[in-house]
Scaffold this active site. Structure first.
Site, mmCIF file in Angstrom:
data_model
loop_
_atom_site.group_PDB
_atom_site.id
_atom_site.type_symbol
_atom_site.label_atom_id
_atom_site.label_comp_id
_atom_site.label_asym_id
_atom_site.label_seq_id
_atom_site.Cartn_x
_atom_site.Cartn_y
_atom_site.Cartn_z
ATOM 1 N N CYS A 26 16.516 -42.896 79.138
ATOM 2 C CA CYS A 26 17.064 -44.079 78.463
ATOM 3 C C CYS A 26 16.319 -45.351 78.875
ATOM 4 C CB CYS A 26 18.548 -44.226 78.794
ATOM 5 S SG CYS A 26 19.327 -45.657 78.019
ATOM 6 N N GLU A 84 36.989 -37.079 59.247
ATOM 7 C CA GLU A 84 35.804 -37.937 59.197
ATOM 8 C C GLU A 84 36.083 -39.228 58.437
ATOM 9 O OE1 GLU A 84 32.904 -37.697 60.739
ATOM 10 O OE2 GLU A 84 33.634 -35.897 61.739
ATOM 11 N N CYS A 93 28.503 -43.752 76.381
ATOM 12 C CA CYS A 93 27.631 -44.840 75.937
ATOM 13 C C CYS A 93 28.443 -45.836 75.105
ATOM 14 C CB CYS A 93 26.460 -44.286 75.122
ATOM 15 S SG CYS A 93 25.112 -45.471 74.873
ATOM 16 N N CYS A 144 25.656 -39.922 82.196
ATOM 17 C CA CYS A 144 25.060 -39.642 80.881
ATOM 18 C C CYS A 144 23.904 -38.653 80.998
ATOM 19 C CB CYS A 144 24.567 -40.939 80.250
ATOM 20 S SG CYS A 144 23.809 -40.696 78.626
ATOM 21 N N CYS A 187 26.613 -44.859 82.612
ATOM 22 C CA CYS A 187 25.240 -44.355 82.602
ATOM 23 C C CYS A 187 25.001 -43.268 83.644
ATOM 24 C CB CYS A 187 24.260 -45.505 82.815
ATOM 25 S SG CYS A 187 24.351 -46.779 81.526
#
Length: 386
Positions: free
Chosen positions: A233, A62, A217, A227, A224
């Site tokens: 959206c 991370e 994205c 997605c 799209c």
């Protein structure tokens, strides 16, 4: 023709004046269910730091992934684990070894905080990362979103993340009409992030949000059609995926100049330890001339002579091609000079300087542009062979 958005999508984010809207108003179990289902079928499952509950490995990934692409992180992550397989081994390592393993990854304050955090975990927590995100957030180099990710992936804690990828997903899906980096907008996004948390499956949900932002994205040319959130959206429905999220207002990028000295004596080069704070903090680099030294040709020559004389008697001096390194907030134009010494002078009071073997340049804790410069200048096989 505008696309029709399903009625199941959440309402657009309210204005700044309504930032105190109850989080419950943004709750939408269908949102998290779509993300979790997609992640399990199409998300990423084979990254080196996945499929583990080892908080050390999760934390390391991370921190490395902050503002850095996955492809760039993987080799650094694997090399780090080879040398520092546990948080205890990292905590006990000399800082120069940690910086050397980070060299080239950028944003070097992350490496310094990584080392401090490891020492805190060992010294104050017995080598065990706390599961509470609020405790994690108090550790060096760990912000709210990173703390939530570490806790979710390591302990299954129900905590919300809001990194750059998630902000982009939220901005498009919910039609955020303002710059997400603005504090008031970010606060609203946090409220929404908490409200959307699923009751179960938080690991898949958290990874799914990250995967959506990284693979579908994306900032440019989002996919799209593939997605799982396309039906809800707002940006997709209104043909505004190229406009959202709103970009940060552009500012003129400052430009700076510096002169770097490649002072060489036989098979060694002079390096300088940079201060912990500032650019390339804690790394070795090349000595530099102050910017004001270039105010006139005569002053520059005098400053150059004085700088080199501190370390020896020069036998040759060559000006190399200038190059530019772009930082987040400014551009740095670097003019290097290759200076060979006829005789080295050792003097007291120069602890920040060290003579470093040219043969070990590839492994030195150097900033990426400096290492690239040195390897280009001293690329002869006999010098660079370990």
């Amino acid at each position: 023709m505008k696309r029709v958005v399903s009625d199941t999508r959440s309402k657009a984010i309210p204005s700044a004046s309504s930032s105190q809207a109850p989080a419950a108003a943004w709750s939408d179990p269908g949102f998290s269910a779509d993300v979790i289902s997609w992640q399990k079928q199409h998300g990423r499952h084979a990254l080196p730091w996945q499929n583990t509950r080892d908080a050390y490995r999760v934390w390391l990934s991370e921190i490395m992934l902050q503002q850095t692409q996955v492809a760039a992180v993987i080799p650094y992550y694997l090399r780090f684990l080879e040398t520092f397989p546990t948080v205890a081994s990292l905590a006990a390592a000399p800082s120069e070894d940690v910086m050397a393993h980070w060299s080239g990854l950028g944003y070097y304050s992350r490496a310094r905080n990584l080392h401090k955090c490891a020492q805190t975990i060992v010294g104050e927590y017995g080598g065990v990362f706390p599961s509470d995100p609020e405790l994690l957030e108090q550790l060096p180099g760990i912000g709210r979103s990173t703390a939530a990710a570490i806790s979710a992936f390591s302990y299954g804690t129900r905590a919300a993340i809001l990194d750059g990828n998630v902000k982009r997903v939220f901005a498009r899906v919910f039609g955020v009409e303002r710059y997400p980096g603005e504090k008031a907008v970010e606060n609203e996004l946090w409220l929404r992030a908490v409200a959307l948390l699923p009751e179960s499956g938080v690991e898949a949900y958290t990874q799914g949000l990250m995967d959506l932002g990284a693979t579908l994205c994306t900032r440019n040319s989002p996919s799209c059609q593939r997605c799982p959130l396309a039906h809800r959206c707002i940006a997709y429905a209104t043909g505004r995926t190229s406009e959202l999220p709103i970009r940060k207002p552009k500012k003129t990028v400052p430009e700076r100049q510096t002169t770097m000295l490649l002072i060489v004596d036989k098979d060694e080069i002079l390096l300088e330890q940079r201060p912990d704070k500032g650019i390339w903090g804690g790394l070795l680099s090349l000595p530099e001339l102050a910017a004001e030294s270039a105010s006139s040709s005569a002053q520059f020559d005098a400053a150059m002579t004085q700088a080199v004389a501190r370390f020896g008697v020069a036998t040759s001096q060559e000006k190399l091609s200038m190059f530019t390194h772009v930082f987040t907030h400014f551009k740095l134009h670097i003019t290097p000079y290759h200076i060979a010494l006829a005789r080295r002078v050792e003097r007291a009071g120069q602890d920040q300087y060290a003579w470093y073997p040219l043969a070990k340049m590839a492994d030195a804790p150097l900033p990426a542009p400096v290492k690239k410069l040195l390897l280009a200048v001293f690329r002869e096989p006999d010098l660079l062979t370990q």
